[in-house]
Scaffold this motif. Sequence first.
Motif, PDB file in Angstrom:
ATOM      1  N   TYR A  79       0.738  -1.392  -0.343  1.00 27.40           N
ATOM      2  CA  TYR A  79       0.793  -0.040   0.155  1.00 27.40           C
ATOM      3  C   TYR A  79       0.887   1.273  -0.091  1.00 27.40           C
ATOM      4  O   TYR A  79       0.464   1.885  -0.351  1.00 27.40           O
ATOM      5  N   GLN A  80       1.807   1.134   0.226  1.00 30.20           N
ATOM      6  CA  GLN A  80       3.790   2.415   0.388  1.00 30.20           C
ATOM      7  C   GLN A  80       3.040   3.093  -0.827  1.00 30.20           C
ATOM      8  O   GLN A  80       3.533   3.999  -1.204  1.00 30.20           O
ATOM      9  N   LYS A  81       4.204   1.903  -2.328  1.00 30.58           N
ATOM     10  CA  LYS A  81       3.958   2.060  -3.703  1.00 30.58           C
ATOM     11  C   LYS A  81       2.995   2.862  -3.764  1.00 30.58           C
ATOM     12  O   LYS A  81       2.247   3.587  -4.596  1.00 30.58           O
ATOM     13  N   ALA A  82       1.425   1.471  -4.052  1.00 35.01           N
ATOM     14  CA  ALA A  82      -0.108   2.613  -4.298  1.00 35.01           C
ATOM     15  C   ALA A  82       0.162   3.331  -3.904  1.00 35.01           C
ATOM     16  O   ALA A  82      -0.476   4.415  -4.264  1.00 35.01           O
ATOM     17  N   SER A  83      -0.098   4.279  -2.143  1.00 39.09           N
ATOM     18  CA  SER A  83      -0.807   5.582  -2.224  1.00 39.09           C
ATOM     19  C   SER A  83      -0.434   6.539  -2.539  1.00 39.09           C
ATOM     20  O   SER A  83      -0.810   7.548  -2.706  1.00 39.09           O
ATOM     21  N   ALA A  84       1.504   6.371  -2.825  1.00 38.67           N
ATOM     22  CA  ALA A  84       1.878   7.411  -3.498  1.00 38.67           C
ATOM     23  C   ALA A  84       1.183   7.865  -4.901  1.00 38.67           C
ATOM     24  O   ALA A  84       1.529   9.293  -5.087  1.00 38.67           O
ATOM     25  N   ASP A  85       0.773   7.145  -5.885  1.00 44.77           N
ATOM     26  CA  ASP A  85       0.850   6.733  -6.594  1.00 44.77           C
ATOM     27  C   ASP A  85      -0.716   6.948  -6.821  1.00 44.77           C
ATOM     28  O   ASP A  85      -1.116   7.996  -8.011  1.00 44.77           O
ATOM     29  N   ILE A  86      -1.161   6.535  -5.727  1.00 44.08           N
ATOM     30  CA  ILE A  86      -2.579   7.321  -5.337  1.00 44.08           C
ATOM     31  C   ILE A  86      -2.589   8.950  -5.304  1.00 44.08           C
ATOM     32  O   ILE A  86      -3.842   9.880  -5.741  1.00 44.08           O
ATOM     33  N   LEU A  87      -1.961   8.816  -4.403  1.00 46.70           N
ATOM     34  CA  LEU A  87      -1.195  10.585  -4.127  1.00 46.70           C
ATOM     35  C   LEU A  87      -1.436  11.318  -5.774  1.00 46.70           C
ATOM     36  O   LEU A  87      -1.905  12.102  -5.288  1.00 46.70           O
ATOM     37  N   VAL A  88      -0.892  11.179  -7.003  1.00 48.83           N
ATOM     38  CA  VAL A  88      -0.810  11.639  -8.000  1.00 48.83           C
ATOM     39  C   VAL A  88      -1.948  11.815  -8.711  1.00 48.83           C
ATOM     40  O   VAL A  88      -2.246  12.957  -9.064  1.00 48.83           O
ATOM     41  N   LEU A  89      -2.557  11.156  -8.750  1.00 45.74           N
ATOM     42  CA  LEU A  89      -4.365  10.438  -8.779  1.00 45.74           C
ATOM     43  C   LEU A  89      -5.071  11.406  -8.464  1.00 45.74           C
ATOM     44  O   LEU A  89      -5.280  12.541  -8.931  1.00 45.74           O
TER      45      LEU A  89
END
Length: 91
Positions: free
Chosen positions: A36-46
């Motif tokens: 979820y750490q990597k996904a969270s960074a990508d979600i933040l961008v989105l």
Amino acid sequence: MAALKHRIQFYSSLATLESAGVPPLRAFAQRMPGAYQKASADILVLLKRGQTLAEAMACFPRLFSPLEISLVQVGEITGHRDTIYLALRDW
């Protein structure tokens, strides 16, 4: 088993941050467990690009099921994201 633990921690963190009034942009900037750490960074961008959280989560079908995405969308519409996060944590 670690994946389930990380999922529980992820939704628990989101529920706590939402209840404290932390906006999603700040919540997803926090450290999240496991994958979820990597996904969270990508979600933040989105999110910064204007997508809703449910739309951003849909970009990660290996982490988020259609049920989770639908429930988060309901939480966004009704303004009860914290309740949805708690329900997902318990599920």
